[in-house]
Design an enzyme around this catalytic site. Structure first.
Site, mmCIF file in Angstrom:
data_model
loop_
_atom_site.group_PDB
_atom_site.id
_atom_site.type_symbol
_atom_site.label_atom_id
_atom_site.label_comp_id
_atom_site.label_asym_id
_atom_site.label_seq_id
_atom_site.Cartn_x
_atom_site.Cartn_y
_atom_site.Cartn_z
ATOM 1 C CG ASN A 67 41.842 -19.327 73.532
ATOM 2 O OD1 ASN A 67 42.457 -20.249 73.002
ATOM 3 N ND2 ASN A 67 41.432 -18.271 72.848
ATOM 4 C CG ASP A 286 46.685 -15.675 67.049
ATOM 5 O OD1 ASP A 286 46.115 -16.599 67.672
ATOM 6 O OD2 ASP A 286 46.615 -14.483 67.390
HETATM 7 O O1 DOR Z 1 42.275 -12.702 67.494
HETATM 8 C C1 DOR Z 1 42.433 -13.557 68.367
HETATM 9 N N1 DOR Z 1 41.704 -14.688 68.371
HETATM 10 N N2 DOR Z 1 43.320 -13.336 69.336
HETATM 11 C C2 DOR Z 1 43.400 -14.135 70.409
HETATM 12 O O2 DOR Z 1 44.154 -13.841 71.299
HETATM 13 C C3 DOR Z 1 42.526 -15.303 70.542
HETATM 14 C C4 DOR Z 1 42.043 -15.760 69.243
HETATM 15 C C5 DOR Z 1 40.895 -16.734 69.333
HETATM 16 O O3 DOR Z 1 41.029 -17.721 70.067
HETATM 17 O O4 DOR Z 1 39.872 -16.523 68.666
HETATM 18 ZN ZN ZN Z 2 46.257 -16.737 69.742
HETATM 19 ZN ZN ZN Z 3 46.874 -13.985 71.521
#
Ligand code: DOR
Ligand code: ZN
Ligand code: ZN
Length: 388
Positions: A67, A286
């Site tokens: 992303n 994450d």
């Molecule tokens: O809290 C999050 N941050 N969840 C996600 O799915 C993406 C991530 C981000 O890329 O900042």
């Molecule tokens: Zn993530």
């Molecule tokens: Zn995620």
């Protein structure tokens, strides 16, 4: 010198460490879920600071999410991203192993075959999060599950139902919201609905499904049931759901805002139980850095995500001292299970931790470019001191 290993053996490593503390060698960690921000958001993190942060945390392998800006959704964007990453890692003079995810879109499943040898898997956002990757419609999700199964690619999902999130959001006006409202908007029902749908698609197409950041008791129950039916499903938990709850909003404000959001103490207990009984397969941080400036906007204008790669091992070692987890379990969740699920080649990377070292997490000591941690000022016992 000879160093004691986590399983009471000894290993001869080409290092010298002072004869103090309680050094133990563990296999270096693999973090199967990070958001280093190249390309497009390098004010938050890049692969120079990301590499330093990973190694400081005892992590020598990361899987990076797609992303970015632009999102990584085709062959060329994978190749371009790798080139920038390689240049940046080289500048550190250090080594970090990395693998990349390809992002799924409503219609790029025809690209998967071409990308197969360049990626660790496909990432599907069933609900929108940071960035613009989202596949909401069932028929589009079907194509993704089917194609991943045909190509034997792991499909990692961010499982929150966009429909439920949108419906919940419309109940609130932006200025009536405190950060704790984040857990009401991205409700447990949103996670449960998406996980239910992902499991049924995995069953239908025989897809290798990897569910990212499981956060609720009900998801654990659904995954337990699916595993018992023979569905190929793996469950990841994030450290913030193991070590923080909704009660921390008061202290953290938007620094405690992430997707999926913080949950209740009874969810946290269920996650720890699922670690003990083997339903949880991996821990992924994450690691989602945002700058303090970005995080200082008031909810809901603040971005979701917290950094975590440098604090994972100290948090787990501290939990080991509290009797919550064994060293063997830590190694399985952060290394061996990940190698098996993703078919990784073995490595001989080690992290030396001093089990007796007690110190606070301090923002000024962090290598991540964002320079903060939700665990700032927390005293932890057991810290990595070196990676080999
Ligand atoms: O809290 C999050 N941050 N969840 C996600 O799915 C993406 C991530 C981000 O890329 O900042
Ligand atoms: Zn993530
Ligand atoms: Zn995620």
């Amino acid at each position: 010198m000879l160093i004691k290993t986590w399983n009471n053996q000894e290993i001869d490593l080409p290092i010298e460490i002072a004869n103090t503390g309680d050094p133990v060698a563990l296999p270096a960690l693999i973090d199967p879920h990070v958001h280093f921000r190249t390309p497009g958001a390098e004010q938050k993190e890049n692969w120079i600071t990301g590499t330093e942060a990973a190694l400081a945390g005892g992590v020598t392998t990361v899987f990076d999410m797609p992303n970015n800006n632009p999102a990584v959704i085709d062959y060329q964007s994978i190749i371009n991203k790798k080139q920038i990453i390689n240049e940046q890692i080289k500048l550190t003079g250090k080594q970090l192993n990395y693998y990349l995810y390809l992002g799924a879109t409503p219609n790029n499943y025809t690209e998967f075959a071409k990308c197969k040898n360049e990626i660790i898997g496909v990432k599907l956002f069933m609900g929108a999060s940071t960035g613009d990757l989202l596949v909401e419609k069932l028929e589009d999700q079907e194509n993704i599950f089917k194609t991943c199964a045909e190509l034997d690619l792991v499909l990692a999902v961010h499982a929150e139902s966009e429909e439920i999130i949108k419906a919940n959001s419309s109940q609130f006006t932006a200025n009536s919201l405190k950060t704790s409202g984040h857990s009401k908007i991205r409700s447990r029902e949103a996670a449960v609905k998406a996980v239910t749908q992902a499991l049924s698609l995995a069953k239908k197409y025989n897809t290798k499904l990897y569910i990212c950041h499981v956060s609720t008791k009900e998801e654990i129950e659904l995954i337990t049931q699916a595993k018992s039916e023979g569905v190929t499903v793996y469950a990841e938990v994030a450290p913030h759901h193991l070590f923080l709850t909704e009660n921390d909003y008061e202290r953290l404000g938007t620094l405690g805002q992430m997707n999926p959001p913080l949950r209740t103490i009874s969810d946290q207990i269920a996650l720890w139980q699922a670690i003990t009984n083997g339903i949880i397969d991996t821990i992924g941080t994450d690691h989602a850095p945002h700058t303090l400036e970005e995080k200082s906007k008031t909810y809901p204008n603040s971005p979701s995500g917290v950094p975590g790669i440098e604090t994972l091992l100290p948090l787990l070692l501290n939990a080991y001292h509290e009797g919550k987890i064994s060293l063997q379990k830590i190694v399985e969740l952060t290394k061996f299970n990940i190698e098996k699920i993703f078919n990784l080649p073995p490595n001989n990377d080690w992290v030396i931790a001093d089990l007796n070292l007690e110190k606070k997490v301090e923002n000024k000591n962090l290598k991540t470019k964002c320079g903060w941690s939700p665990y700032s000022e927390t005293k932890l016992k057991g810290w990595p001191i070196m990676t080999v």
